[in-house]
Design a protein around this motif. Sequence first.
Motif, PDB file in Angstrom:
ATOM      1  N   TRP A 219      33.512  15.242  43.089  1.00 30.77           N
ATOM      2  CA  TRP A 219      34.185  14.453  44.122  1.00 30.77           C
ATOM      3  C   TRP A 219      35.503  15.110  44.528  1.00 30.77           C
ATOM      4  CZ3 TRP A 219      38.422  11.675  45.674  1.00 30.77           C
ATOM      5  CH2 TRP A 219      38.221  10.695  46.647  1.00 30.77           C
ATOM      6  N   ALA A 220      36.172  15.752  43.579  1.00 29.55           N
ATOM      7  CA  ALA A 220      37.479  16.353  43.853  1.00 29.55           C
ATOM      8  C   ALA A 220      37.384  17.701  44.561  1.00 29.55           C
ATOM      9  CB  ALA A 220      38.243  16.526  42.543  1.00 29.55           C
ATOM     10  N   ARG A 221      36.206  18.284  44.636  1.00 29.99           N
ATOM     11  CA  ARG A 221      36.119  19.645  45.160  1.00 29.99           C
ATOM     12  C   ARG A 221      36.581  19.811  46.605  1.00 29.99           C
ATOM     13  NH1 ARG A 221      31.205  23.403  43.462  1.00 29.99           N
ATOM     14  NH2 ARG A 221      32.489  24.753  44.787  1.00 29.99           N
TER      15      ARG A 221
ATOM     16  N   ALA B 248      25.117  12.520  45.803  1.00 35.24           N
ATOM     17  CA  ALA B 248      25.156  11.123  46.230  1.00 35.24           C
ATOM     18  C   ALA B 248      23.964  10.816  47.136  1.00 35.24           C
ATOM     19  CB  ALA B 248      26.467  10.821  46.947  1.00 35.24           C
ATOM     20  N   ARG B 249      23.666  11.736  48.047  1.00 35.22           N
ATOM     21  CA  ARG B 249      22.510  11.539  48.925  1.00 35.22           C
ATOM     22  C   ARG B 249      21.224  11.511  48.117  1.00 35.22           C
ATOM     23  NH1 ARG B 249      19.267  15.273  50.454  1.00 35.22           N
ATOM     24  NH2 ARG B 249      20.759  16.944  50.055  1.00 35.22           N
TER      25      ARG B 249
ATOM     26  N   MET C 282      17.884  11.438  36.853  1.00 42.06           N
ATOM     27  CA  MET C 282      18.661  10.841  37.931  1.00 42.06           C
ATOM     28  C   MET C 282      19.914  11.677  38.192  1.00 42.06           C
ATOM     29  SD  MET C 282      19.875   6.862  38.244  1.00 42.06           S
ATOM     30  CE  MET C 282      20.776   6.879  36.691  1.00 42.06           C
ATOM     31  N   PRO C 283      20.247  11.968  39.455  1.00 43.17           N
ATOM     32  CA  PRO C 283      21.472  12.716  39.756  1.00 43.17           C
ATOM     33  C   PRO C 283      22.710  12.014  39.195  1.00 43.17           C
ATOM     34  CG  PRO C 283      20.084  12.546  41.705  1.00 43.17           C
ATOM     35  CD  PRO C 283      19.477  11.640  40.676  1.00 43.17           C
ATOM     36  N   GLN C 284      23.635  12.801  38.696  1.00 48.37           N
ATOM     37  CA  GLN C 284      24.866  12.274  38.114  1.00 48.37           C
ATOM     38  C   GLN C 284      26.042  12.541  39.052  1.00 48.37           C
ATOM     39  OE1 GLN C 284      24.812  10.578  35.014  1.00 48.37           O
ATOM     40  NE2 GLN C 284      22.617  10.772  35.453  1.00 48.37           N
ATOM     41  N   LEU C 285      26.803  11.512  39.341  1.00 50.82           N
ATOM     42  CA  LEU C 285      27.979  11.646  40.196  1.00 50.82           C
ATOM     43  C   LEU C 285      29.184  11.967  39.328  1.00 50.82           C
ATOM     44  CD1 LEU C 285      27.353   8.631  42.609  1.00 50.82           C
ATOM     45  CD2 LEU C 285      26.583  11.007  42.819  1.00 50.82           C
ATOM     46  N   LEU C 286      29.763  13.160  39.552  1.00 51.32           N
ATOM     47  CA  LEU C 286      30.820  13.670  38.688  1.00 51.32           C
ATOM     48  C   LEU C 286      32.172  13.663  39.395  1.00 51.32           C
ATOM     49  CD1 LEU C 286      28.933  16.738  37.176  1.00 51.32           C
ATOM     50  CD2 LEU C 286      29.085  14.403  36.262  1.00 51.32           C
TER      51      LEU C 286
ATOM     52  N   GLU D 150      28.351   1.399  39.487  1.00 48.39           N
ATOM     53  CA  GLU D 150      29.373   1.838  38.538  1.00 48.39           C
ATOM     54  C   GLU D 150      30.154   3.056  39.014  1.00 48.39           C
ATOM     55  OE1 GLU D 150      27.250   2.293  34.864  1.00 48.39           O
ATOM     56  OE2 GLU D 150      27.280   0.138  34.442  1.00 48.39           O
ATOM     57  N   ALA D 151      29.752   3.646  40.115  1.00 50.94           N
ATOM     58  CA  ALA D 151      30.496   4.789  40.639  1.00 50.94           C
ATOM     59  C   ALA D 151      31.916   4.360  41.009  1.00 50.94           C
ATOM     60  CB  ALA D 151      29.781   5.370  41.866  1.00 50.94           C
ATOM     61  N   THR D 152      32.884   5.234  40.734  1.00 53.77           N
ATOM     62  CA  THR D 152      34.275   4.889  41.033  1.00 53.77           C
ATOM     63  C   THR D 152      34.483   4.646  42.513  1.00 53.77           C
ATOM     64  OG1 THR D 152      35.029   6.183  39.148  1.00 53.77           O
ATOM     65  CG2 THR D 152      36.655   5.695  40.849  1.00 53.77           C
TER      66      THR D 152
END
Length: 613
Positions: free
Chosen positions: A55-57, A71-72, A47-51, A116-118
């Motif tokens: 997000w900050a890039r 995310a997509r 499963m893709p992991q949201l890091l 659970e994603a911020t």
Amino acid sequence: MRERLSEVDLTEPNLPDVTDRAVWDATESSTRQDILVAAAIELDRPMPQLLAGDWARPLRDGNRSAYETKARQLKERVTVLVLAAVLTGEVAPAAAPPGECPHLDAAIDGLVALAEATSWCWAPHDRFTAARGDVLPDPDEPFLDLGAADVVSLFAWADQVLGPHLDLRAPGLRQRLRREADRRVLGPFERIRDWAWIGADGTANNWNPWIHGAVLAAAVFLCDDRPRRTRLVRLVREGLNHYLAALPDDGAIDEGIAYWWQGPCRLLEALDLLAEVGGPDVREPFAELLRYPQRMHLGEDWYVNVGDASARLLLSQPWHVPYQWGRLLGQPETATHAAAGARLSGRAVHPVTGLGRALAALRDPHWCRAALDDNPETPWLARESWFPRVQILVAREETGRVDGLAVAAKAGHNGEHHNHLDVGTYWVALDGRPMVVDAGRPTYTAATFGPDRYAAWPFRSAWHNVPEPGAEQVPGAGFGARAVTADLSEPSLRAELSGAYPDGAVPRWQRTVRLCRAEGEVVVADEWDGDPEPVLLHHLLAGSVECGDGWAVVAADGRTLRLAWDPAVAVAELHEQPLDDPLLRLNWGNALTRLSLRVTDLAARRVEVRWRR
């Protein structure tokens, strides 16, 4: 378009869930197999992991893709697995061991990961984080944007279709979905009523129906408080009215064909759901809006692309929407165009478009048959189309056929949604394949919608098919065409373009783009006053290009388009533009070529070019 949506007399929706096996077991076999194969692929990879770093890039190096792509992919994974769980009908009690219902379990894992994603917001949109000067979002101050809309829509439709099985396998999950939907979307939607995307000032764009449609689904399926649900639906209806009021009455949109699916199409889907819960049956204003995609079609997957739209339309679109509405409104050519688009893609259902869209296509057996049917088609290609509000003309040699020349021309202004500096530009296609082109947009970055937007070459007028009278065009709604006229008898667009350039650059610039059917040619005539220098006429070409004294040839995909001009008036300068952006390469390959005619006889103040087969 000024039609208003009336009050909704709220009722409970009557849509099939996973227990309605008569609906899902009747799914067309190849469509079913496509989804189950896609689900098997998802089960076989992580499963893709949201890091947080991804997000900050956008705030660090401008890269939006690192996070948004993951995310997509996560949302698409959950969508495919939900569909597979619905088709198989698999379920097991909460205490049953792993492996009893693999699609359902993996879908639940994905839903929890998103819960659970911020943040559900895409970083470049999050003005709350930017205002704090942070590089990470605050979960207590969620920003309601397109990313949040997509996630809450996924939650809503997953709850609607899988609800009984979620209760059995993961008790407590549906309460979690509701809590997150309330905290991140429904609450902010209620509390903050000056979101820019609402467009109450008349500037509503695709964000309006995109987000309102998602909020509507969340209110209908995730809000158990009936009085509150009624208030939410009322706010959605009021917001959609702002979008309706902003739509041109000629059926066009200034954002381009790619955004038709995110704006008008999402409006139609929201109206479908509103009707399901007691809303009005609104049909009358939408006949021309439905025709926009077919009227911009050139051939195969090629379309006239204004603004940020790509010339090649991604075929994974919710084609069932124009198909169903075309049948509803008695527009067989609209329905045929939609079915042809699906056949070109090879699928009736595209999970990448979102769970709600995929479910709507999947539960319509008539659509699933039509999308895979090879019966003769009703022609949909109009001989000419004129959109007076956005000032775009599209014309072809043959009605209903891609054979021969087609031309599109645009006047407009430089303050349009997803604007490019392209006032006065034109396209030429041969046998449905564009040869004189608009590059379209590159991959979005943090700078795309900021003050440096026009530093990127694909947005500048120097890379569109427009004049350069000593200066490039200027952004802003005040810089546009004047005295625009269209003649549909021998289709032509005539416009005065001087207003698109810096004040004083040129006192008058008259451009006429004409399709001469009898001669089999497109003629573009430019006349001007004043003494701008240099005078360049740019042409962006897709294909291999050769040129000589007064002539040029563009060749691509077995087609050859010829350009002629008076060599005593202008000389050609070629510039090959290598393409390293993946979106641009997807459309055009490794390079595009700009052919600029440099006017050598400035006293002539007139140049005419002719495009022929």
